[in-house]
Motif scaffolding. Sequence first.
Motif, short mmCIF file in Angstrom:
data_model
loop_
_atom_site.label_atom_id
_atom_site.label_comp_id
_atom_site.label_asym_id
_atom_site.label_seq_id
_atom_site.Cartn_x
_atom_site.Cartn_y
_atom_site.Cartn_z
N UNK A 88 0.86 -1.18 0.00
CA UNK A 88 0.00 0.00 0.00
C UNK A 88 0.90 1.24 0.00
N UNK A 89 0.47 2.24 -0.76
CA UNK A 89 1.24 3.47 -0.79
C UNK A 89 1.39 4.01 0.64
N UNK A 130 4.47 0.73 1.44
CA UNK A 130 4.60 -0.04 2.66
C UNK A 130 4.25 -1.48 2.29
N UNK A 131 5.28 -2.32 2.31
CA UNK A 131 5.14 -3.66 1.79
C UNK A 131 5.67 -4.64 2.83
N UNK A 134 7.70 -3.34 5.51
CA UNK A 134 8.93 -2.69 5.08
C UNK A 134 8.63 -1.53 4.12
N UNK A 135 9.40 -0.45 4.25
CA UNK A 135 9.20 0.68 3.37
C UNK A 135 10.10 0.52 2.14
N UNK A 136 9.49 0.55 0.97
CA UNK A 136 10.23 0.44 -0.30
C UNK A 136 10.15 1.81 -0.99
N UNK A 137 11.30 2.32 -1.35
CA UNK A 137 11.37 3.67 -1.92
C UNK A 137 11.48 3.60 -3.44
N UNK A 138 10.75 4.46 -4.15
CA UNK A 138 10.87 4.48 -5.61
C UNK A 138 10.74 5.90 -6.13
#
Length: 213
Positions: A88-89, A130-131, A134-138
Amino acid sequence: MEKARLIARGAEAHIYLIEDWHGFRAVAKVRVSKPYRVRELDTIIRARRTKLEAYFLYKVKRYGVPTPTVLHVDLHNATIIMEYVEGILLREHLLRTPDEDAVEQLGSLAALLHTHSIVHGDLTTSNAIFSDEQVVLFDFGLAKSAVTVEDFGVDVLLFKRSLLSVHFKYFNELFEAFIRGYQRVAGKNRTNTVLKKVSEIERRGRYVSRELR
Ligand SMILES: Nc1ncnc2c1ncn2[C@@H]1O[C@H](COP(=O)(O)OP(=O)(O)O)[C@@H](O)[C@H]1O
Ligand SMILES: [Mg+2]
């Protein structure tokens, strides 16, 4: 691109979901032409941003910043094919739950970038997913190599302003969490130097427009 479904349309790119890209669930980020730009220049700008974004997505992963894995780059069509990140964003997640831990993670990721002399350039809760806790940055389209405290300060200020505009109600807790995460990686001295710079830029009232960079 067959069986691609448009899932997002940003200011400069269209995002397509490809269910089966050689066995991967993938996303195609396609930079679209801007009618107001001279055609030759437009092609150069789109190719350049595509190349830079793919470069940073790949590079910062090695520093421990979770990013979508780049699967393919097509400069001619200004397209990056990358891993689809489930989740989710962060923006939506925070609107549901003011999750300090997630923002703290993002703070650490920002500091990881900064300690490797890189700024994200568009650090907002709309550019992180938010996956699986964990936070994944793009969205590294505006990222650059940077060394000055001013650059780092601008990155943090952009994030601060995005928190203020979207998550106003929990701004204090969330910004504190961000700083906690940042300090954990960058240390107290560096963090204080950057925060001082943030206040200085705010005092100068010089706001950075995304369009200008
Ligand atoms: N790898 C990805 N996995 C899942 N969703 C993605 C991915 N990349 C982009 N998106 C979705 O597409 C939206 C726009 O992508 P982004 O790279 O931020 O483009 P823009 O430069 O137009 O802001 C994101 O907010 C997100 O919802
Ligand atoms: Mg974005």
